[in-house]
Design an enzyme around this catalytic site. Structure first.
Site, PDB file in Angstrom:
ATOM      1  N   CYS A 198      -4.891   5.409  -4.540  1.00 19.89           N
ATOM      2  CA  CYS A 198      -4.591   6.834  -4.705  1.00 19.89           C
ATOM      3  C   CYS A 198      -4.592   7.553  -3.353  1.00 19.89           C
ATOM      4  O   CYS A 198      -5.310   7.163  -2.438  1.00 19.89           O
ATOM      5  CB  CYS A 198      -5.647   7.492  -5.569  1.00 19.89           C
ATOM      6  SG  CYS A 198      -5.868   6.675  -7.145  1.00 19.89           S
ATOM      7  N   TRP A 212      -2.824   5.858  -8.540  1.00 13.57           N
ATOM      8  CA  TRP A 212      -2.538   4.450  -8.812  1.00 13.57           C
ATOM      9  C   TRP A 212      -3.490   4.083  -9.943  1.00 13.57           C
ATOM     10  O   TRP A 212      -4.706   4.017  -9.741  1.00 13.57           O
ATOM     11  CB  TRP A 212      -2.805   3.621  -7.562  1.00 13.57           C
ATOM     12  CG  TRP A 212      -2.314   2.213  -7.613  1.00 13.57           C
ATOM     13  CD1 TRP A 212      -1.050   1.770  -7.345  1.00 13.57           C
ATOM     14  CD2 TRP A 212      -3.087   1.054  -7.927  1.00 13.57           C
ATOM     15  NE1 TRP A 212      -0.997   0.404  -7.484  1.00 13.57           N
ATOM     16  CE2 TRP A 212      -2.224  -0.060  -7.837  1.00 13.57           C
ATOM     17  CE3 TRP A 212      -4.419   0.834  -8.277  1.00 13.57           C
ATOM     18  CZ2 TRP A 212      -2.645  -1.363  -8.080  1.00 13.57           C
ATOM     19  CZ3 TRP A 212      -4.838  -0.458  -8.525  1.00 13.57           C
ATOM     20  CH2 TRP A 212      -3.954  -1.544  -8.424  1.00 13.57           C
ATOM     21  N   GLU A 216       1.029 -17.304   4.495  1.00 18.18           N
ATOM     22  CA  GLU A 216       1.465 -15.934   4.751  1.00 18.18           C
ATOM     23  C   GLU A 216       2.956 -15.775   4.433  1.00 18.18           C
ATOM     24  O   GLU A 216       3.379 -14.764   3.874  1.00 18.18           O
ATOM     25  CB  GLU A 216       1.169 -15.550   6.212  1.00 18.18           C
ATOM     26  CG  GLU A 216       1.621 -14.174   6.623  1.00 18.18           C
ATOM     27  CD  GLU A 216       1.097 -13.027   5.756  1.00 18.18           C
ATOM     28  OE1 GLU A 216       0.213 -13.237   4.916  1.00 18.18           O
ATOM     29  OE2 GLU A 216       1.615 -11.898   5.909  1.00 18.18           O
ATOM     30  N   LYS A 272      -1.223  -0.055  -0.652  1.00 21.57           N
ATOM     31  CA  LYS A 272      -1.427  -0.455   0.740  1.00 21.57           C
ATOM     32  C   LYS A 272      -2.905  -0.692   1.046  1.00 21.57           C
ATOM     33  O   LYS A 272      -3.269  -1.650   1.687  1.00 21.57           O
ATOM     34  CB  LYS A 272      -0.861   0.633   1.667  1.00 21.57           C
ATOM     35  CG  LYS A 272      -1.039   0.350   3.155  1.00 21.57           C
ATOM     36  CD  LYS A 272      -0.162  -0.799   3.609  1.00 21.57           C
ATOM     37  CE  LYS A 272      -0.299  -1.107   5.075  1.00 21.57           C
ATOM     38  NZ  LYS A 272       0.239  -2.434   5.393  1.00 21.57           N
ATOM     39  N   ARG A 281       0.756   4.205   0.120  1.00 21.17           N
ATOM     40  CA  ARG A 281      -0.461   3.586  -0.399  1.00 21.17           C
ATOM     41  C   ARG A 281      -0.255   3.046  -1.812  1.00 21.17           C
ATOM     42  O   ARG A 281      -1.066   2.264  -2.301  1.00 21.17           O
ATOM     43  CB  ARG A 281      -1.597   4.616  -0.407  1.00 21.17           C
ATOM     44  CG  ARG A 281      -2.046   5.010   0.989  1.00 21.17           C
ATOM     45  CD  ARG A 281      -2.890   6.251   0.950  1.00 21.17           C
ATOM     46  NE  ARG A 281      -4.146   6.080   0.252  1.00 21.17           N
ATOM     47  CZ  ARG A 281      -5.283   5.711   0.810  1.00 21.17           C
ATOM     48  NH1 ARG A 281      -5.318   5.458   2.090  1.00 21.17           N
ATOM     49  NH2 ARG A 281      -6.381   5.591   0.102  1.00 21.17           N
ATOM     50  N   LYS A 293       4.374 -13.106   1.707  1.00 26.43           N
ATOM     51  CA  LYS A 293       5.345 -12.073   2.083  1.00 26.43           C
ATOM     52  C   LYS A 293       6.534 -12.115   1.137  1.00 26.43           C
ATOM     53  O   LYS A 293       6.982 -11.099   0.635  1.00 26.43           O
ATOM     54  CB  LYS A 293       5.795 -12.349   3.519  1.00 26.43           C
ATOM     55  CG  LYS A 293       5.886 -11.286   4.517  1.00 26.43           C
ATOM     56  CD  LYS A 293       4.771 -10.372   4.847  1.00 26.43           C
ATOM     57  CE  LYS A 293       3.651 -10.151   3.944  1.00 26.43           C
ATOM     58  NZ  LYS A 293       2.414  -9.698   4.460  1.00 26.43           N
ATOM     59  N   GLU A 301       5.593 -10.902  -2.508  1.00 26.38           N
ATOM     60  CA  GLU A 301       5.216  -9.500  -2.718  1.00 26.38           C
ATOM     61  C   GLU A 301       6.393  -8.545  -2.557  1.00 26.38           C
ATOM     62  O   GLU A 301       6.435  -7.527  -3.233  1.00 26.38           O
ATOM     63  CB  GLU A 301       4.036  -9.085  -1.836  1.00 26.38           C
ATOM     64  CG  GLU A 301       4.345  -8.938  -0.378  1.00 26.38           C
ATOM     65  CD  GLU A 301       3.157  -8.443   0.432  1.00 26.38           C
ATOM     66  OE1 GLU A 301       2.454  -7.523  -0.020  1.00 26.38           O
ATOM     67  OE2 GLU A 301       2.926  -8.979   1.533  1.00 26.38           O
ATOM     68  N   HIS A 315       0.838 -35.122  -4.669  1.00 22.03           N
ATOM     69  CA  HIS A 315      -0.310 -35.327  -5.559  1.00 22.03           C
ATOM     70  C   HIS A 315      -0.204 -34.453  -6.802  1.00 22.03           C
ATOM     71  O   HIS A 315      -1.214 -34.168  -7.439  1.00 22.03           O
ATOM     72  CB  HIS A 315      -1.615 -35.069  -4.802  1.00 22.03           C
ATOM     73  CG  HIS A 315      -1.806 -36.037  -3.667  1.00 22.03           C
ATOM     74  ND1 HIS A 315      -2.107 -37.367  -3.872  1.00 22.03           N
ATOM     75  CD2 HIS A 315      -1.665 -35.892  -2.329  1.00 22.03           C
ATOM     76  CE1 HIS A 315      -2.169 -37.985  -2.706  1.00 22.03           C
ATOM     77  NE2 HIS A 315      -1.896 -37.108  -1.741  1.00 22.03           N
ATOM     78  N   ASN A 360     -10.236   9.465  -5.775  1.00 16.26           N
ATOM     79  CA  ASN A 360      -9.859   8.096  -5.444  1.00 16.26           C
ATOM     80  C   ASN A 360     -11.106   7.251  -5.631  1.00 16.26           C
ATOM     81  O   ASN A 360     -12.180   7.647  -5.187  1.00 16.26           O
ATOM     82  CB  ASN A 360      -9.377   8.027  -3.985  1.00 16.26           C
ATOM     83  CG  ASN A 360      -8.859   6.635  -3.626  1.00 16.26           C
ATOM     84  OD1 ASN A 360      -8.700   5.782  -4.489  1.00 16.26           O
ATOM     85  ND2 ASN A 360      -8.590   6.421  -2.349  1.00 16.26           N
ATOM     86  N   GLY A 361     -10.982   6.098  -6.295  1.00 13.86           N
ATOM     87  CA  GLY A 361     -12.142   5.235  -6.504  1.00 13.86           C
ATOM     88  C   GLY A 361     -12.309   4.917  -7.975  1.00 13.86           C
ATOM     89  O   GLY A 361     -11.416   5.171  -8.787  1.00 13.86           O
TER      90      GLY A 361
HETATM   91  C1  F6R Z   1       0.001  -8.109   2.075  1.00 18.20           C
HETATM   92  C2  F6R Z   1      -1.008  -7.103   2.342  1.00 18.20           C
HETATM   93  C3  F6R Z   1      -2.353  -7.281   1.752  1.00 18.20           C
HETATM   94  C4  F6R Z   1      -3.435  -6.840   2.772  1.00 18.20           C
HETATM   95  C5  F6R Z   1      -4.809  -6.860   2.088  1.00 18.20           C
HETATM   96  C6  F6R Z   1      -5.926  -6.530   3.062  1.00 18.20           C
HETATM   97  O1  F6R Z   1       1.164  -7.846   2.782  1.00 18.20           O
HETATM   98  O2  F6R Z   1      -0.758  -6.141   3.014  1.00 18.20           O
HETATM   99  O3  F6R Z   1      -2.547  -8.580   1.331  1.00 18.20           O
HETATM  100  O4  F6R Z   1      -3.392  -7.701   3.848  1.00 18.20           O
HETATM  101  O5  F6R Z   1      -4.826  -5.954   1.035  1.00 18.20           O
HETATM  102  O6  F6R Z   1      -5.774  -5.269   3.609  1.00 18.20           O
HETATM  103  P1  F6R Z   1      -6.564  -4.832   4.904  1.00 18.20           P
HETATM  104  O7  F6R Z   1      -6.068  -5.665   6.028  1.00 18.20           O
HETATM  105  O8  F6R Z   1      -6.265  -3.384   5.063  1.00 18.20           O
HETATM  106  O9  F6R Z   1      -8.030  -5.106   4.635  1.00 18.20           O
END
Ligand code: F6R
Length: 609
Positions: free
Chosen positions: A2, A74, A482, A604, A27, A486, A489, A505, A100-101
């Site tokens: 949020c 959110w 990674e 985010k 976010r 990417k 997502e 396996h 938020n929370g």
């Molecule tokens: C993927 C992504 C998330 C963040 C994860 C940790 O692209 O952005 O997997 O890497 O939520 O976020 P931070 O680095 O802010 O702790």
């Protein structure tokens, strides 16, 4: 998650609130709302879906006034809907608030408040907070907030507007971030720094259980018992344009294109390139205590965890120390017993990820030294860790982490190199050779970015893929994880990373005619082994793309397509190899028409468990 904004001052509040919400949209959210004091009453507007929906309501039915709060929600408790959107108020209509929370004891509180006659209209835990503060309110907002805080369990950042005191905005936090700042035309609140930059660069990060009272004249701070406290501010020197899309279609592409600069800026903080040495005083080890480091544990979530996997390789290879990397959400409940001499590294772009914070606090409580790798000055992790190695990626707005991964990996490499250097595990000439090559990496990255059209073309043919496998060995396995994250997502294509030697396996059963398999081959000493694994999938019908470190003629026989990164030393190769993988995910998502910067269901900054 949020986004919260608030403003009180001399200007119209609604446009400022909407601008702030738009800046925080990255976010992640599924509904939005604002509340403004119009001189007679608190006027509320909210709507499900995109901010554009709320914007058109405000155009049809404008709200005028100079103090107000806003929110992008959110959903956690209660589906995304008009009723569940914030702000929420109390039955006696004394206040409205945004949150938020997550309030963990909301059901118990709700039952208690219903018995007292409160009438609930939403399914949210937030409404419980509004009703609780309303129930405790006897004419003094500070006391009501302070009393409510003692009854609330969970995490919260709240911005509250009281009908009896409408030109002040009250805010309070626990385990959820909030920044406040005083600009030319009044006082502002936001969940994150980018929403503040247009008004002030001197921001104050709210601490746990602290209350801020914003008025058109200034900001006052109080502790949880409503006693005044002093708080300083932090100057943020992020470029205002860095949080804007400029001429790019998406933030994700802009941020990939910023990687050479972000990498260089980060490296320059820790390396004196002119002298060809590491800046000893930028690392948290003195020559005398480096041998006391017996074990390293690295935690993070998502992409940050994947950077931690690269860190694991770096520390074990360069400093010759036992290292483990863990997902923070698992580690925090692992009942792990730290060993003497163990250090916990916490990797986090935002510095506000709930699971990473919890794991860090657990380690601190056990007396373990904590070192953060973090991008946001003043964030919870940056404030609470014993030491911080900052990344200098600038604001990262796209939900998909790109430049933060790269800079986290760079910092971990340099920290490992420094530890290896002072422990005598890396000879001085090898340190210099690494630094010489490191200085060349941004130009190699730039070349890959400049030649991105080939990746766009490939994606335009492959975007209907249903499953993609990324395989590699050692460092390439970490990198594959990674690459797969990417792709899934942003493009919603099912993708998996697999250790190349592990495929046969079990997982190789999934390979069928046309399955796309991407083989990462940056580790030359493992190239022949991974090539055999590519052959195993190729003969079973897979379409194979290989990413090689420099020209590797032997690989071409095992795949349909090869992308080559400029030849780079094995430990440094991930800095180049990740770029085509990020571009691939980006172009696949664009081809599919996905919401690249704000993928569905994602936020985010994950500030709840
Ligand atoms: C993927 C992504 C998330 C963040 C994860 C940790 O692209 O952005 O997997 O890497 O939520 O976020 P931070 O680095 O802010 O702790």
């Amino acid at each position: 998650m949020c986004g919260i904004v608030g403003y009180t001052g001399s200007k119209e509040a609604a446009p400022i609130l909407m601008e702030g919400l738009e800046t925080l949209a990255y976010r992640g959210y599924d509904s939005a709302g604002v509340a403004v004091w119009d001189g007679e009453k608190i006027e509320m507007k909210k709507e499900k879906g995109q901010l554009a929906n709320l914007k058109s309501i405000l155009e049809r039915e404008p709200v005028h006034g100079t103090s107000g709060i806003g929110h992008t929600r959110w959903a956690t408790h209660g589906e995304p809907s008009y009723i569940n959107s914030h702000p929420h108020g109390d039955t006696k209509k004394q206040l409205v608030l945004v949150h938020n929370g997550i309030i963990e004891n909301y059901l118990k509180l709700k039952n208690m408040l219903v018995e007292k006659g409160c009438v609930f209209v939403s399914d949210t835990d937030t409404e419980v907070v509004a009703q609780l503060i309303g129930d405790l309110y006897r004419g003094d907002p500070l006391t009501a907030i302070s009393d409510a805080m003692r009854l609330l369990e969970g995490s919260f950042a709240l911005a509250i507007l009281f009908r009896d005191d409408p030109y002040r905005i009250y805010c309070v936090c626990k385990d959820s971030p909030m920044v406040v700042g005083y600009g030319r035309d009044g006082a502002h609140i936001a969940s994150d720094i980018p929403a503040m930059l247009a008004y002030t660069r001197d921001v104050t990060f709210m601490g746990d259980k602290q209350i801020a009272v914003l008025s058109p004249e200034g900001i006052a701070f109080y502790n949880e018992f409503a006693a005044p406290i002093d708080k300083g501010s932090t100057h943020i020197d992020w470029d205002l344009d860095a949080a804007k899309k400029g001429s790019y279609e998406h933030f994700m592409m802009k941020e990939i294109c910023e990687e050479p600069v972000a990498f260089r800026k980060t490296a320059e903080q820790y390396v004196n390139f002119r002298r060809g040495c590491l800046k000893a005083d930028c690392f948290p080890w003195a020559d005398s205590d480096a041998e006391d480091v017996k074990r390293i544990r690295i935690i993070g979530c998502g992409t940050a965890y994947h950077a931690g996997l690269l860190g694991k390789k770096y520390f074990s290879e360069l400093a010759r120390i036992p290292v483990e990397a863990d997902i923070a959400s698992e580690f925090r409940y692992a009942d792990y017993e730290f060993e003497p001499g163990e250090i916990l590294f916490i990797i986090s772009q935002s510095g506000e990820t709930a699971d990473s914070i919890a794991a860090m606090r657990m380690a601190k409580q056990a007396g373990v030294r904590t070192i953060a790798v973090c991008n946001v000055i003043g964030s919870t992790i940056a404030r609470e860790a014993d030491d911080v190695l900052f990344t200098y990626a600038g604001p990262e707005i796209a939900v998909a982490a790109t430049k933060s991964y790269l800079t986290q990996a760079a910092v971990l490499f340099l920290a490992a190199l420094r530890l290896g250097e002072i422990r005598g595990r890396v000879a001085p000439d090898r340190v210099s050779a690494f630094l010489t090559e490191l200085a060349e990496i941004p130009a190699r990255m730039q070349k890959l970015i400049d030649e991105r059209e080939a990746i766009q073309f490939f994606s335009s043919r492959e975007f209907s893929a249903k499953h993609v496998f990324f395989i590699g060995r050692g460092i390439d396995n970490a990198l594959s994880m990674e690459a797969a994250l990417k792709l899934k997502e942003v493009s919603y294509i099912h993708s998996e990373a697999y250790a190349a030697g592990e495929l046969k396996h079990g997982t190789i059963a999934l390979i069928e005619e046309g399955t796309l398999v991407v083989g990462l081959i940056t580790q030359k000493h493992l190239a022949a082994k991974t090539a055999s694994n590519l052959e195993e999938v190729r003969v079973r019908g897979a379409k194979v793309l290989a990413v090689t470190n420099g020209e590797m003629p032997d690989i071409a026989d095992h795949c349909q397509k090869v992308w080559t990164i400029p030849e780079t030393g094995e430990l440094l190769a991930p800095f180049c190899a990740i770029i085509p993988m990020q571009l691939f995910a980006y172009y696949m998502a664009v081809q599919k028409g996905c919401s690249v910067d704000k993928p569905r269901n994602l936020a985010k900054s994950v500030t709840v468990e």
